[in-house]
Design a protein around this motif. Structure first.
Motif, PDB file in Angstrom:
ATOM      1  N   VAL A 107       1.043  -1.035  -0.008  1.00  0.00           N
ATOM      2  CA  VAL A 107       0.086   0.282   0.091  1.00  0.00           C
ATOM      3  C   VAL A 107       0.875   0.946   0.187  1.00  0.00           C
ATOM      4  O   VAL A 107       1.628   1.228   0.884  1.00  0.00           O
ATOM      5  N   GLU A 108       0.321   2.470  -1.104  1.00  0.00           N
ATOM      6  CA  GLU A 108       1.610   3.844  -1.528  1.00  0.00           C
ATOM      7  C   GLU A 108       0.420   3.748   0.211  1.00  0.00           C
ATOM      8  O   GLU A 108      -0.589   4.407   0.909  1.00  0.00           O
ATOM      9  N   VAL A 109       1.639   4.602   0.785  1.00  0.00           N
ATOM     10  CA  VAL A 109       1.777   5.958   2.256  1.00  0.00           C
ATOM     11  C   VAL A 109       1.965   7.600   2.446  1.00  0.00           C
ATOM     12  O   VAL A 109       3.195   7.260   1.351  1.00  0.00           O
ATOM     13  N   LEU A 110       1.491   8.319   1.932  1.00  0.00           N
ATOM     14  CA  LEU A 110       2.327   9.370   2.153  1.00  0.00           C
ATOM     15  C   LEU A 110       1.900  10.446   2.893  1.00  0.00           C
ATOM     16  O   LEU A 110       0.714  10.430   3.829  1.00  0.00           O
ATOM     17  N   ALA A 111       2.986  11.328   3.771  1.00  0.00           N
ATOM     18  CA  ALA A 111       2.991  11.285   5.087  1.00  0.00           C
ATOM     19  C   ALA A 111       3.571  12.867   4.807  1.00  0.00           C
ATOM     20  O   ALA A 111       4.777  13.138   4.116  1.00  0.00           O
ATOM     21  N   VAL A 112       2.831  13.610   4.973  1.00  0.00           N
ATOM     22  CA  VAL A 112       3.289  15.924   4.763  1.00  0.00           C
ATOM     23  C   VAL A 112       3.663  15.860   5.809  1.00  0.00           C
ATOM     24  O   VAL A 112       2.842  15.590   7.573  1.00  0.00           O
ATOM     25  N   ILE A 147       1.774  23.546   7.208  1.00  0.00           N
ATOM     26  CA  ILE A 147       1.083  22.835   7.992  1.00  0.00           C
ATOM     27  C   ILE A 147       1.668  23.198   9.745  1.00  0.00           C
ATOM     28  O   ILE A 147       0.875  23.144  10.374  1.00  0.00           O
ATOM     29  N   MET A 148       2.388  23.542   9.464  1.00  0.00           N
ATOM     30  CA  MET A 148       3.056  23.948  10.443  1.00  0.00           C
ATOM     31  C   MET A 148       3.497  23.408  11.550  1.00  0.00           C
ATOM     32  O   MET A 148       4.340  23.300  12.587  1.00  0.00           O
ATOM     33  N   GLY A 149       2.917  22.654  11.303  1.00  0.00           N
ATOM     34  CA  GLY A 149       3.386  21.144  12.815  1.00  0.00           C
ATOM     35  C   GLY A 149       2.743  19.965  12.258  1.00  0.00           C
ATOM     36  O   GLY A 149       1.253  19.699  11.866  1.00  0.00           O
ATOM     37  N   GLY A 150       2.958  18.463  13.025  1.00  0.00           N
ATOM     38  CA  GLY A 150       2.071  17.501  13.583  1.00  0.00           C
ATOM     39  C   GLY A 150       2.380  16.824  11.620  1.00  0.00           C
ATOM     40  O   GLY A 150       3.281  16.727  10.833  1.00  0.00           O
ATOM     41  N   ILE A 151       1.419  15.372  11.625  1.00  0.00           N
ATOM     42  CA  ILE A 151       1.694  15.544   9.957  1.00  0.00           C
ATOM     43  C   ILE A 151       0.265  14.440   9.155  1.00  0.00           C
ATOM     44  O   ILE A 151      -0.965  14.804  10.265  1.00  0.00           O
ATOM     45  N   VAL A 152      -0.148  14.736   8.341  1.00  0.00           N
ATOM     46  CA  VAL A 152      -0.619  14.400   7.611  1.00  0.00           C
ATOM     47  C   VAL A 152      -0.790  13.146   6.951  1.00  0.00           C
ATOM     48  O   VAL A 152       0.464  13.072   5.638  1.00  0.00           O
ATOM     49  N   VAL A 153      -1.040  12.006   6.816  1.00  0.00           N
ATOM     50  CA  VAL A 153      -1.016  10.271   6.545  1.00  0.00           C
ATOM     51  C   VAL A 153      -2.395  10.313   5.580  1.00  0.00           C
ATOM     52  O   VAL A 153      -3.396  10.513   5.630  1.00  0.00           O
ATOM     53  N   VAL A 155      -3.935   6.995   3.141  1.00  0.00           N
ATOM     54  CA  VAL A 155      -3.476   5.660   2.716  1.00  0.00           C
ATOM     55  C   VAL A 155      -5.031   5.470   1.672  1.00  0.00           C
ATOM     56  O   VAL A 155      -6.192   5.969   2.352  1.00  0.00           O
ATOM     57  N   ASN A 156      -4.346   4.909   0.798  1.00  0.00           N
ATOM     58  CA  ASN A 156      -5.568   4.571  -0.423  1.00  0.00           C
ATOM     59  C   ASN A 156      -6.543   6.394  -0.495  1.00  0.00           C
ATOM     60  O   ASN A 156      -5.741   7.055  -0.692  1.00  0.00           O
ATOM     61  N   ASN A 157      -7.616   6.352   0.142  1.00  0.00           N
ATOM     62  CA  ASN A 157      -8.740   7.028  -0.170  1.00  0.00           C
ATOM     63  C   ASN A 157      -8.706   7.680   1.363  1.00  0.00           C
ATOM     64  O   ASN A 157      -9.660   8.828   1.240  1.00  0.00           O
ATOM     65  N   GLU A 158      -8.854   7.645   2.188  1.00  0.00           N
ATOM     66  CA  GLU A 158      -8.442   8.173   3.582  1.00  0.00           C
ATOM     67  C   GLU A 158      -7.373   9.014   3.944  1.00  0.00           C
ATOM     68  O   GLU A 158      -5.709   8.900   3.979  1.00  0.00           O
ATOM     69  N   GLN A 159      -7.392  10.149   4.933  1.00  0.00           N
ATOM     70  CA  GLN A 159      -6.678  10.990   5.588  1.00  0.00           C
ATOM     71  C   GLN A 159      -6.372  11.633   6.348  1.00  0.00           C
ATOM     72  O   GLN A 159      -7.820  11.564   6.621  1.00  0.00           O
ATOM     73  N   PHE A 160      -5.167  11.058   6.970  1.00  0.00           N
ATOM     74  CA  PHE A 160      -5.571  11.614   8.159  1.00  0.00           C
ATOM     75  C   PHE A 160      -4.628  12.943   8.894  1.00  0.00           C
ATOM     76  O   PHE A 160      -3.614  12.466   9.131  1.00  0.00           O
ATOM     77  N   ASP A 161      -5.236  13.838   9.321  1.00  0.00           N
ATOM     78  CA  ASP A 161      -4.883  15.245   9.841  1.00  0.00           C
ATOM     79  C   ASP A 161      -4.696  15.323  10.855  1.00  0.00           C
ATOM     80  O   ASP A 161      -5.736  15.838  11.425  1.00  0.00           O
ATOM     81  N   THR A 162      -3.007  15.459  11.535  1.00  0.00           N
ATOM     82  CA  THR A 162      -2.863  15.579  12.836  1.00  0.00           C
ATOM     83  C   THR A 162      -2.817  16.821  12.695  1.00  0.00           C
ATOM     84  O   THR A 162      -1.668  17.155  13.198  1.00  0.00           O
ATOM     85  N   SER A 163      -2.258  17.784  11.514  1.00  0.00           N
ATOM     86  CA  SER A 163      -1.607  19.531  11.465  1.00  0.00           C
ATOM     87  C   SER A 163      -2.361  20.170  12.079  1.00  0.00           C
ATOM     88  O   SER A 163      -3.372  20.311  12.610  1.00  0.00           O
ATOM     89  N   LEU A 164      -1.079  20.986  12.539  1.00  0.00           N
ATOM     90  CA  LEU A 164      -1.174  22.260  13.816  1.00  0.00           C
ATOM     91  C   LEU A 164      -1.891  22.774  13.129  1.00  0.00           C
ATOM     92  O   LEU A 164      -3.221  23.304  14.037  1.00  0.00           O
TER      93      LEU A 164
END
Length: 182
Positions: A107-112, A147-153, A155-164
């Motif tokens: 699975v391809e995962v993009l981390a920003v 995004i200032m801090g945190g992370i945006v992940v 995965v497939n069509n889902e996005q998990f955004d814990t960015s500041l």
């Protein structure tokens, strides 16, 4: 229509790669070819120009790629050029990659992140995502200072955004909503 055509060509190429047990090699080489087309867009434009003879296009492909990629992959590129489908090569590459990932449980995962992650943090994130998805993870990292801090992940069509930035926007929306209701 283009998606279906691209997928058919990609799956045909994938079947040959499977027969030769060269799926990863073909993926890598096809990806390199697409990167070359991205860096030299005039090359792809020349291959898609109807006024240029098919024989001339094939000569150019042979001159540039022969000995650098697998012979069957070169023949594939010459075929799709001859059929007027070379303009879909990026879509074909994407469809091939999706098939390869599906077949191999990847699975391809993009981390920003706002700043580059350390190798240790990258490895930790990859391990965590492998636990969550139950698949091998192809981790792509990118940096976006906004995004200032945190992370945006992603995965497939889902996005998990814990960015500041997102947290501040949510807080501002709640405060604005509270002020309006008074």
């Amino acid at each position: 229509m283009a998606d279906m055509v691209s997928e058919r060509y990609a799956l045909s190429l994938y079947e040959v790669a499977q027969d030769e047990k060269q799926e990863k090699l073909y993926l890598d080489q096809l990806t390199e070819v697409c990167a070359a087309f991205d860096s030299e867009p005039d090359f792809l434009k020349m291959l898609t120009t109807p006024s240029i003879a098919a024989e001339d296009k094939q000569k150019v492909l042979k001159t540039v790629l022969e000995g650098r990629i697998e012979p069957f992959l070169l023949n594939f590129l010459m075929l799709v050029t001859d059929k007027g489908r070379i303009g879909l090569i990026h879509e074909m590459c994407q469809a091939y990659k999706e098939q390869y990932y599906f077949e191999n449980g990847i699975v391809e995962v993009l981390a920003v992140t706002a700043v580059p992650m350390s190798a240790a943090l990258t490895d930790k994130l990859r391990g965590k995502m492998e636990q969550v998805t139950g698949k091998k993870v192809e981790l792509k990292c990118s940096v976006d200072p906004s995004i200032m801090g945190g992370i945006v992940v992603k995965v497939n069509n889902e996005q998990f955004d814990t960015s500041l930035r997102t947290r501040l926007e949510e807080l501002a929306a709640r405060l604005t909503g509270t002020q309006e209701s008074r």
